[in-house]
Design an enzyme around this catalytic site. Structure first.
Site, PDB file in Angstrom:
ATOM      1  N   GLY A 165       0.893  -1.272  -0.120  1.00 54.66           N
ATOM      2  CA  GLY A 165       0.140  -0.001   0.066  1.00 54.66           C
ATOM      3  C   GLY A 165       0.774   1.119   0.108  1.00 54.66           C
ATOM      4  CD  GLU A 210       1.016  -9.296   1.645  1.00 55.70           C
ATOM      5  OE1 GLU A 210       1.008 -10.528   1.939  1.00 55.70           O
ATOM      6  OE2 GLU A 210       0.302  -8.735   1.120  1.00 55.70           O
ATOM      7  N   PRO A 211       4.943  -5.052  -0.597  1.00 55.94           N
ATOM      8  CG  PRO A 211       6.978  -4.323  -0.616  1.00 55.94           C
ATOM      9  CD  PRO A 211       6.279  -5.385  -0.087  1.00 55.94           C
ATOM     10  N   GLY A 212       4.037  -3.612  -3.609  1.00 56.94           N
ATOM     11  CA  GLY A 212       4.005  -3.862  -5.069  1.00 56.94           C
ATOM     12  C   GLY A 212       4.439  -2.403  -5.772  1.00 56.94           C
ATOM     13  NE  ARG A 213       0.098   2.231  -5.987  1.00 51.57           N
ATOM     14  CZ  ARG A 213      -0.945   2.237  -6.626  1.00 51.57           C
ATOM     15  NH1 ARG A 213      -1.144   2.782  -7.827  1.00 51.57           N
ATOM     16  NH2 ARG A 213      -2.011   1.741  -6.153  1.00 51.57           N
ATOM     17  NE  ARG A 217      -3.130   2.812 -11.456  1.00 51.39           N
ATOM     18  CZ  ARG A 217      -2.667   3.961 -10.577  1.00 51.39           C
ATOM     19  NH1 ARG A 217      -2.439   4.801 -11.548  1.00 51.39           N
ATOM     20  NH2 ARG A 217      -3.254   3.975  -9.564  1.00 51.39           N
ATOM     21  CB  CYS A 243     -13.483   3.129 -30.214  1.00 49.69           C
ATOM     22  SG  CYS A 243     -12.767   3.098 -31.603  1.00 49.69           S
ATOM     23  CE1 TYR A 259      -1.399  -3.724  -8.633  1.00 48.77           C
ATOM     24  CE2 TYR A 259      -0.427  -1.708  -7.910  1.00 48.77           C
ATOM     25  CZ  TYR A 259      -1.072  -2.913  -7.815  1.00 48.77           C
ATOM     26  OH  TYR A 259      -0.557  -3.591  -6.326  1.00 48.77           O
TER      27      TYR A 259
HETATM   28  N1  LLP Z   1      -0.826  -7.323  -0.778  1.00 48.04           N
HETATM   29  C1  LLP Z   1      -2.108  -7.282  -1.126  1.00 48.04           C
HETATM   30  C2  LLP Z   1      -3.134  -8.291  -0.330  1.00 48.04           C
HETATM   31  C3  LLP Z   1      -3.070  -6.536  -1.838  1.00 48.04           C
HETATM   32  O1  LLP Z   1      -4.163  -6.655  -2.136  1.00 48.04           O
HETATM   33  C4  LLP Z   1      -2.011  -5.729  -2.525  1.00 48.04           C
HETATM   34  C5  LLP Z   1      -2.825  -4.949  -3.462  1.00 48.04           C
HETATM   35  C6  LLP Z   1      -0.738  -5.686  -2.205  1.00 48.04           C
HETATM   36  C7  LLP Z   1       0.021  -6.323  -1.226  1.00 48.04           C
HETATM   37  C8  LLP Z   1       0.083  -4.588  -2.958  1.00 48.04           C
HETATM   38  O2  LLP Z   1      -0.332  -3.315  -2.834  1.00 48.04           O
HETATM   39  P1  LLP Z   1       0.495  -1.950  -3.474  1.00 48.04           P
HETATM   40  O3  LLP Z   1       1.848  -2.064  -2.512  1.00 48.04           O
HETATM   41  O4  LLP Z   1       0.901  -2.315  -4.759  1.00 48.04           O
HETATM   42  O5  LLP Z   1       0.006  -0.749  -3.165  1.00 48.04           O
HETATM   43  N2  LLP Z   1      -4.867  -1.743  -9.557  1.00 48.04           N
HETATM   44  C9  LLP Z   1      -5.040  -0.766  -8.460  1.00 48.04           C
HETATM   45  C10 LLP Z   1      -4.138  -1.178  -7.312  1.00 48.04           C
HETATM   46  C11 LLP Z   1      -4.839  -2.278  -6.607  1.00 48.04           C
HETATM   47  C12 LLP Z   1      -4.102  -2.875  -5.619  1.00 48.04           C
HETATM   48  C13 LLP Z   1      -4.631  -4.120  -5.201  1.00 48.04           C
HETATM   49  N3  LLP Z   1      -3.897  -4.794  -4.119  1.00 48.04           N
HETATM   50  C14 LLP Z   1      -4.287   0.553  -8.958  1.00 48.04           C
HETATM   51  O6  LLP Z   1      -3.893   0.782 -10.345  1.00 48.04           O
HETATM   52  O7  LLP Z   1      -4.109   1.537  -8.328  1.00 48.04           O
END
Ligand code: LLP
Length: 447
Positions: A248, A290-293, A330, A361, A390
């Site tokens: 997050g 659990e960082p993604g972004r 997005r 379109c 994403y």
């Molecule tokens: N862990 C869990 C259980 C999650 O559901 C998520 C993201 C993450 C970790 C990673 O979160 P991050 O660090 O990336 O914020 N499609 C949306 C974002 C959806 C995120 C869903 N879950 C966007 O493009 O902003």
């Protein structure tokens, strides 16, 4: 223009990413193109692990694959020593196909199918995060039938409202995810797991949302999770080995975004866990994040070619590029705001204001509303920043647009992580029922 990671303006005045000239990249791999600054991704992995080692020794940083996943990304995360969070049979299959060590996988999802759970048990994933009561019942039985005893976390809804777009907010009570702490659902699930011999409960998980720019919500969630853990010790004598606070952490899409550093983030959440544990004489649980972004977001740039334009006099100028909501949904989904530059004249001050449109379109297919840019010329390359997370992972074939290639740039070398889809790829799963078959088409090989 904010230059992220290794990006710079080179001698030719071109944007350079990972030592590679963006204009040459587009020529070589074709537009539109997703580009990843691999040095930056690696640096962010290392900074996250270093912060974890400092503030929560013994913890684990687990990359959330949903942000950007392909087999090369799995290898990269493995090399950097991160865990990997997968959320579907497809992500699990991708990780296992890349030889990612199963014990460092965390399996998530609010509606894992029995087949997906079975695949996870067979692979021996490190942790399964059980989301709800139905899944719990299925998993108890499945583990029994397969003679396994998986380590599980229970996903809880801590009731924290994260300050972010409501589609990507998940920790509040009214959410499709997780077991509710407030109404006693979570407590009941703990009792049920402890009574089940086929599951090993090791702790609790939460994820309050995504693109969060202040630490307050994370700190509050950590506190609620620890309070819940203490209550479960009190009630059932259960001591949590792991607290997983999900992902997050926000990133910089524009200069207006001021995300906390990974260091501040880790210090804040680890601090809560340590303080609560100490105060209650509770063995300090291992922290998982659990960082993604925040691992890949700012390390990604998308390169598009400028095409047609249209002036709506007195209102705005639209400039269209050769991608759009199919490659980056997005903006249409979350009103996301991006910054861009022209790759051949990187950072040139914007004298004009143009709206960058996609080629799909739909009127809503806009990439950037009112971008301050020098008026782009037909054929120029537009680089949109902070598209590492994403974008590729949420891309579609809308309007039958093939998905762009994903190229990783590292110390002057550019390599494909994912090849561009071709027109034949678009037809790969198409079938004709017999009544629509044609003899001539069969000869052309499209039957
Ligand atoms: N862990 C869990 C259980 C999650 O559901 C998520 C993201 C993450 C970790 C990673 O979160 P991050 O660090 O990336 O914020 N499609 C949306 C974002 C959806 C995120 C869903 N879950 C966007 O493009 O902003």
């Amino acid at each position: 223009m904010i230059l992220r990671g290794t990006m710079r303006r080179n001698e030719k005045g071109h944007l350079e990413i990972g030592g590679c000239d963006a204009v040459e990249l587009t020529r070589r791999f074709g537009p539109p193109l997703y580009v990843l600054d691999e040095e930056d991704v690696r640096a962010r992995c290392r900074a996250s692990r270093a912060a974890m080692a400092e503030y929560a020794p013994g913890g684990m940083v687990t990359y959330a694959g949903k942000a950007l996943l392909c087999t090369a990304m799995c290898r990269l995360m493995d090399e950097e020593g991160l865990g990997l969070d997968v959320v579907s049979g497809g992500e699990l299959y991708t990780a296992l196909s890349a030889d990612f060590p199963a014990e460092r996988l965390i399996f998530h999802g609010n509606n894992k199918s029995p087949a997906e759970l079975e695949a996870a048990l067979r692979a021996g994933v490190g942790l399964i995060v059980v989301d709800n009561e139905v899944e719990l019942a299925i998993l108890i039985e499945l583990a029994r039938a397969m003679a396994k005893r998986p380590r599980i976390l229970l996903r809880l809804t801590p009731g924290v409202e994260a300050h972010t777009h409501h589609y990507i907010r998940t920790g509040q009570q009214d959410s499709k995810f997780g077991l509710d702490i407030q109404n006693g659902q979570a407590r009941r699930a703990v009792r049920q797991v402890l009574a089940a011999e086929t599951l090993a409960l090791v702790g609790f998980h939460c994820h309050i949302g995504s693109q969060i720019l202040d630490l307050e919500g994370f700190v509050l969630a950590a506190r609620i999770m620890m309070d819940f853990a203490l209550a479960m010790r009190e009630e059932y004598g259960f001591v949590a080995e792991i607290i997983d606070l999900g992902g997050g952490l926000g990133i910089r899409y524009t200069a207006a975004d001021q995300p906390p550093s990974i260091d501040d983030y880790m210090r804040a959440i680890a601090g809560v866990i340590a303080t609560v544990a100490e105060g209650a004489d509770y063995p300090r649980p291992r922290l998982i994040v659990e960082p993604g972004r925040s691992i890949v977001g700012e390390a990604g740039v998308t390169l598009y070619t400028v095409g047609t334009s249209k002036e709506v006099s007195g209102i705005r100028r639209y400039v269209a590029v050769d991608g759009g909501m199919a490659a980056n949904p997005r903006v249409a989904l979350y009103q996301a705001v991006y910054e861009a530059t022209l790759a051949e004249r990187a950072g040139e001050e914007g004298r004009d204001v143009v709206t960058i449109a996609g080629k799909c379109c739909e009127s809503g297919d806009i990439l950037i509303w009112d971008a301050p840019l020098p008026t782009p010329k037909f054929g120029e390359i537009l680089a949109v920043f902070s598209t590492g997370a994403y974008n590729y992972s949420m891309a579609s074939n809308y309007n039958r647009l093939p998905r762009p290639a994903l190229v990783s740039c590292y110390r002057g070398e550019a390599d494909l992580f994912v090849a561009r889809e071709t027109y034949p790829d678009l037809l790969r799963q198409d079938r004709f029922p017999s009544r629509l078959r044609r003899v001539t088409a069969a000869a052309a090989g499209i039957n």
